[in-house]
Every structure is written in C-alpha cells, then in structure tokens.
Write a protein that holds these residues in place. Structure first.
Motif, PDB file in Angstrom:
ATOM      1  N   LEU A 147      -8.316 -91.311  13.598  1.00  0.00           N
ATOM      2  CA  LEU A 147      -8.522 -92.593  14.108  1.00  0.00           C
ATOM      3  C   LEU A 147      -7.498 -93.402  14.042  1.00  0.00           C
ATOM      4  N   ALA A 148      -7.154 -93.635  12.870  1.00  0.00           N
ATOM      5  CA  ALA A 148      -5.679 -94.402  12.663  1.00  0.00           C
ATOM      6  C   ALA A 148      -4.661 -94.084  13.458  1.00  0.00           C
ATOM      7  N   SER A 149      -4.303 -92.607  13.166  1.00  0.00           N
ATOM      8  CA  SER A 149      -3.296 -91.957  14.214  1.00  0.00           C
ATOM      9  C   SER A 149      -3.420 -92.512  15.850  1.00  0.00           C
ATOM     10  N   VAL A 150      -4.473 -92.371  16.158  1.00  0.00           N
ATOM     11  CA  VAL A 150      -4.664 -92.398  17.703  1.00  0.00           C
ATOM     12  C   VAL A 150      -4.410 -94.076  18.064  1.00  0.00           C
ATOM     13  N   VAL A 151      -4.893 -94.912  17.107  1.00  0.00           N
ATOM     14  CA  VAL A 151      -4.559 -96.433  17.283  1.00  0.00           C
ATOM     15  C   VAL A 151      -3.332 -96.770  17.278  1.00  0.00           C
TER      16      VAL A 151
END
Length: 672
Positions: A147-151
């Motif tokens: 999720l952090a990577s996607v953002v």
C-alpha cells in the motif's frame, strides 16, 4: 530497537491512507482552489462501495477485479456530480463559500453512507496479500508495504504528469492566473472537472486497498482529513511527493506513539495510557506549519471572485424579538415535558450558533472549534462544582473564562494566516480537545459523564428540577428554560448591535479585505483576537447552559463531527444574521425541529442521519441559488422593494435607488 522498527513499519498502512487523502487535497487545490474537507469522505465512500460490490450488498456479488473497476467508475461519476453541483456553480464565489460547499459534500456523503450501510464499522474483503515478511527479525504484513509503495508510485506518476504533460501545465497555468489562462484558450471548468475525477480515482484506489487493513467506518474515515491537511500544508498544497512523504511519516509517528503508550514512562490516567496524544501532536504540527509558512501559502489567481454574504444592519431589535420571546414563554409553560426540553435545548444551541455569526459572518473566518470550547466550559463547570464545591455564579463565570482564554490561544496560533485556512487550525484544535480532554476518564467522567450541580442563586433553585413544573407538572421545570431564554435574548441583542459599533465595522473591513483594512489603520491582529474572544465567550456560555440543562456532561455532546452540521445550518439560513443562528439552534440535535421530525415524519432513531442529509443537500442548493443565505436573501429583497417605492418626502415621485443618503442605505442595506 526491534519493537521501534516493527511499529514504524506497521504505521505505513495508516500513513499511506493519510498520504492518499493528502493527494486528493492537493489535487483539489490545484484544480479548483478549494481546501477539500470532503477528501476523507471520498475515501470512505470508495471503501463502502467496494465492500458492497464484493459482498453482494446490492444483490450482485463481483470478483475483486470487477469490484475495483466498478468502484473506480462509480467514484468518477461521484466526482462529476460533485463538480456540477458543488464546484462549478461556485466558481465565482468567495473562498469561504467554496470551502463550506466541501463541508456540504462531506455531510451528504456521510449521511448517505450511514443511511444505506448503517453506522457500525465493517471489515472489507482483502485485496492485498495477507502474508508477512521478515525484515531484520521484524515481522511486517506485506499489505502494508504494498500500500505504501502504491501511494508513492501514484505520487511519482502525478508529479511527472503535472510537470511534463500538457494537462499538467494547463492546470498550473489556471491555478496561478485563471484570467490569463482563459485568454490563452484554456477552459478552467474542464480542468477543474478532470482534476476532481483524478482526485476521486486516487481516493478510490487508496480506499479500496486500505479498506481491509484499516477497516471502513463512517465516523473515523472523514476525520482523517485532519492529518492529511497537515501533510498537504507541509507540501504547500502543491507538491505530490512532499505530501506523500509527510503523510507516511505522520502514519509512522502515530504508530510509534501507540508503541510508546505501552511503555512505563508514558503518561497514564487511571492506569490507562493518556488518550488523544496523537490528535494533540497533529494540532501542534499544523500550528507550527502555519506559523512557519502561514503568510506564504499559495493563493490562486481566480478569474472572478464574488464578495462574501452581505451583513444587514439590525434595527428594532426589541420589537422583532418580542413575539418569539412570548412564544417561547408560552411553549415552556404549556407544552409537554419533551417539547419543553426541546425548546430549552434549542435556545442554548442558538447561543452556540451566535458565535458562528461573530467569527464567520462578521470577520469571514471559518472556525469549527466553537463546540469544543463549549465542551471545555461544560466540563470545567462540572469539576469546579463537584471537586471544589463552587456554585453559581462563580463556577459559571470561571468556566466561561477558561474556555475564552483557550479560544484566544487558538486565535493567537492562527494570526499569521488569512481567510479560509483558519479552518485547518480550528478543525485540528477541535479534534485534539475532543480526544485529549473529553476522552480523558478523569476529565470526561467516562461512560457515566461528569455530574453538574443544580443551578441555584441565593437558595432559589433555577435549574431543570425547580419547584415550578409548568402546566403538565413534570420535569424539566420551565424555570431553567426562562433562564436560557433571557440569556439567549441578551446575547442576540449583543451580537446584533456588534454590527453597528466601531469594532463591528472594523471586523467587516477585515472581512472585506484584510490588507486594505490594515492600510486604513485597522489593527488587524487585535480585532481578530477580540473576535475570537467574543465568539469563544458566547460558545462557552452555551456550554455552561448545556451542562446545567442535562445535569451531566458527556463527551458525545461535543464531538467534532456535530459542529459541521451546526455550521452548515447557520450558513444555509444566513451566517451574517443573528436570526439565522436562532433558527439553526432549534434545528440542532435534541431541539424542536428534530423532535417534530422524529415523532411525526421520520419515526425511529435515525432522525439525526436524515437531518444531516437534509442540511447537506440544503447547503448545496442554497449556495447555488441563494449564496448569501436564505434570510439574508429575503432581507435584501425587502430592502430592494423598499428602495423602489417613490420618495414621497422628497416630492420627486422617483425611485430612491441610488439617491438615498449613505446612512439610510446602511440602515437597510447589505453591509460591507
């Protein structure tokens, strides 16, 4: 050290959600020049829609990929509706109107979600992998890292698109100088729509991915706008990468605070970790950011900007107030107990709404901390009475002073900012007070609430349990209603007369143009602080009366989400007129209008949801058709009709429009 690393990595999930909302705020500012208070609500809507499509709530169960695509399409439609209903019609309106419109969108979204899905939190089906990985002997869920990577990738893509693409350059041009952009053939409405759709698609993606990690809740998700605003402020509402990094760091810091709360040195109360530290630090962070950058926050070059709602001068106050006062007296004596209680509550909430008239109507500053200040006064009254044995009037006076001083301190923290940015400070302050003070067991009294001594003076009981019981002979006593009525009438006259005196005229000058007012010799900082003081004292008075009215003080009475509904009600009716505050008070929770609706229109316990929905929809309609407010529009129409009549005294037989002396126009006119 291993525990610190573990909690830091676990904070990436909530940090990514905050960062995603911050991206929506930055996109909204770039596209329409509005601080989008509803950005968190859009993430909430996306989460609930995905849950509904995946679980068959709407009658059809979709797979993960199909549900995600359908949610994205639905959020694009939502963005288009919001653009045509709440953004485009207000393109030439004041920044205050645009900001209030985003509050209307938030209220409508929250009410619809609660109406359709209920108020209980839901667990969404997982989208991201549920496995874990081991980093330096630390176990971390894969979903958090993904999720952090996607953002982060989303922020990089947006930064590249807005820097190198034609659309990004057009958005930058329109945000810097909309008038010049129009001359070069750019279409601000189209740019705003595309940015709105893009913001909602980002919200949909982040909301769907985060739903299974953080859960979906119609109460908590919209309030994530507060840390997201802190991240957007750090990015000056312009940098996607800075907003994302700041959001992730805020999430990590919150997770580390959660870890710190388990340690022996962390402050405790009754053996439990002190609540609200997270919200308090968010407030401090926002204040520091605004103090550091407040005077240099970017401003958009709007093509056309309409002035704020007019401020009619009030005349014949006693004559106008005599009939409503008489009706309230009769209602308090003759009506059954539940209506008597509703009338009393309406009067007290009218006092609270009068504080909005001062700070918003007269100064043009959008403040949402009034309900929290009322709560400070109410809890102070409880502790002064039960812990120190103080009675009326000393306990009431000291309670009002405590809340007023706190209101002034919040005002001092916002002196370097102008206009609608104040909402960022006061929203964070309201949340911090709610969680740090009211949720504290020692201060808030826990589930039972904090007890309040009966109002009495010289041995005479003036509270809800006084001997005189009205026609029905039941509690609450009309005596306390008479006290609330007298104070409401007094403060109504004070607020109405404030418009007439020098301080009121200085407030209106600041409201119209702060720089011009300063150039004309107005002490802007001093007048702002006086406005905060007056508004805070009025709100604190309402808090004291609420405490006496209920006999106990509960934190649920002063929740941050409730103040937005009150603010919207006042704005719909006309935030520049004290009459609007009185009517809005009678529409507040526990007052007459909700009671009537619950008994005869919407039986059951969902009347608060219906009221929130109607107020949100009414606000959006009012901003489009009557941007100055319903009562102000009616007053302006009466003035225009009066001016169109022949001037018999002048003997000219012509119209007085444009020829009446300035004093006459000011007496009946529309203010600054």
């Amino acid at each position: 050290m291993q525990q610190v690393l573990t909690f830091a990595l676990l904070g990436l999930g909530s940090g990514a959600l905050i960062a995603g909302i911050a991206l929506g705020v930055v996109l909204g500012w770039r596209g329409s020049g509005t601080i989008n208070i509803a950005a968190g609500a859009m993430v909430m809507v996306a989460g609930y829609l995905f849950w509904a499509f995946r679980t068959g709530f709407f009658g059809v169960t979709l797979g993960t990929a199909a549900a995600m695509v359908t949610t994205m399409i639905a959020m694009g439609i939502v963005a288009t509706v919001v653009e045509f209903v709440a953004v485009r019609p207000l393109r030439g309106s004041s920044p205050l109107s645009k900001l209030v419109a985003s509050i209307g969108v938030l209220l409508v979204a929250q009410a619809l979600v609660e109406w359709v899905f209920g108020t209980s939190p839901l667990n969404s089906p997982a989208v991201l992998p549920t496995s874990v990985i081991h980093l330096s002997a630390t176990t971390v869920p894969v979903a958090q890292l993904i999720l952090a990577s996607v953002v982060i990738l989303l922020a990089l893509a947006l930064a590249a698109a807005y820097r190198f693409s034609r659309f990004g350059l057009a958005t930058r041009a329109a945000s810097e100088n909309e008038g010049v952009a129009v001359l070069y053939g750019l279409e601000p409405n189209t740019i705003s729509l595309m940015n709105g759709i893009l913001a909602n698609l980002c919200a949909a993606l982040v909301g769907v991915l985060a739903a299974s990690i953080t859960g979906i809740n119609a109460t908590t998700l919209p309030l994530l706008i507060i840390p997201a605003l802190a991240a957007a402020l750090f990015a000056r509402f312009s940098s996607f990468l800075v907003a994302t990094i700041a959001g992730l760091l805020i999430g990590v810091a919150e997770s580390l605070l959660l870890y710190a709360s388990t340690l022996s040195w962390f402050p405790t109360d009754h053996g439990l970790a002190l609540p609200g530290i997270q919200q308090l630090l968010e407030f401090i962070l926002i204040v520091l950011l605004l103090w550091w950058r407040g005077s240099s926050l970017p401003m958009r070059g709007d093509f056309v900007e309409r002035s704020l709602p007019p401020v009619p001068i009030q005349d014949r106050l006693l004559q106008r107030a005599s009939l409503p006062i008489g009706l309230c007296v009769l209602a308090l004596v003759l009506l059954p107990s539940e209506f008597r209680q509703a009338v009393t509550t309406g009067l007290i909430m009218a006092i609270l709404c009068l504080s909005f008239v001062v700070i918003m109507g007269y100064v043009g500053q959008l403040s949402v901390v009034q309900l929290a200040l009322a709560g400070i006064a109410a809890f102070s009254l409880s502790h002064l009475g039960t812990d120190l044995g103080m009675g009326f009037p000393l306990a009431a006076i000291l309670s009002v002073l405590v809340a007023t001083v706190l209101g002034i301190l919040i005002g001092v923290s916002a002196l370097r900012i102008r206009g609608v940015t104040l909402v960022v400070v006061t929203l964070a302050a309201s949340s911090a007070i709610d969680q740090f003070v009211f949720a504290n067991p020692s201060w808030g009294g826990g589930q039972a609430g904090a007890p309040v001594r009966e109002l009495s003076l010289f041995g005479l009981d003036l509270g809800p349990r006084a001997a005189f019981r009205g026609l029905g002979g039941s509690l609450p006593s009309p005596v306390f209603g008479f006290v609330a009525l007298a104070i409401t009438a007094l403060l109504y006259i004070v607020v109405a007369n404030l418009r007439r005196n020098d301080l009121g005229r200085q407030m209106l000058a600041i409201r119209s143009n702060e720089r011009a007012a300063a150039a004309a010799g107005v002490a802007v900082a001093s007048v702002k602080l006086q406005a905060f003081m007056i508004s805070s004292a009025i709100a604190a008075t309402a808090g004291v009366l609420l405490a006496y009215n209920y006999g106990t003080v509960s934190s649920s009475t002063f929740e941050t989400s409730l103040v937005l509904t009150l603010l919207a009600s006042v704005y719909v009716l006309g935030v520049t007129m004290p009459q609007a505050a009185v009517l809005a008070g009678f529409g507040a929770t526990g007052a007459v209008i909700p009671l009537i609706m619950q008994k005869w229109i919407f039986p059951g316990n969902r009347v608060a949801i219906y009221m929130e929905l109607m107020i949100g929809v009414g606000l959006l309609i009012q901003l489009r058709l009557f941007p100055e407010g319903l009562l102000v529009a009616a007053a302006s129409k009466r003035v225009a009709k009066r001016k169109s009549k022949p001037d018999v005294r002048a003997g000219t037989g012509g119209s007085t429009s444009g020829t009446a002396p300035l004093s006459a126009r000011a007496r009946h006119g529309v203010g600054a």
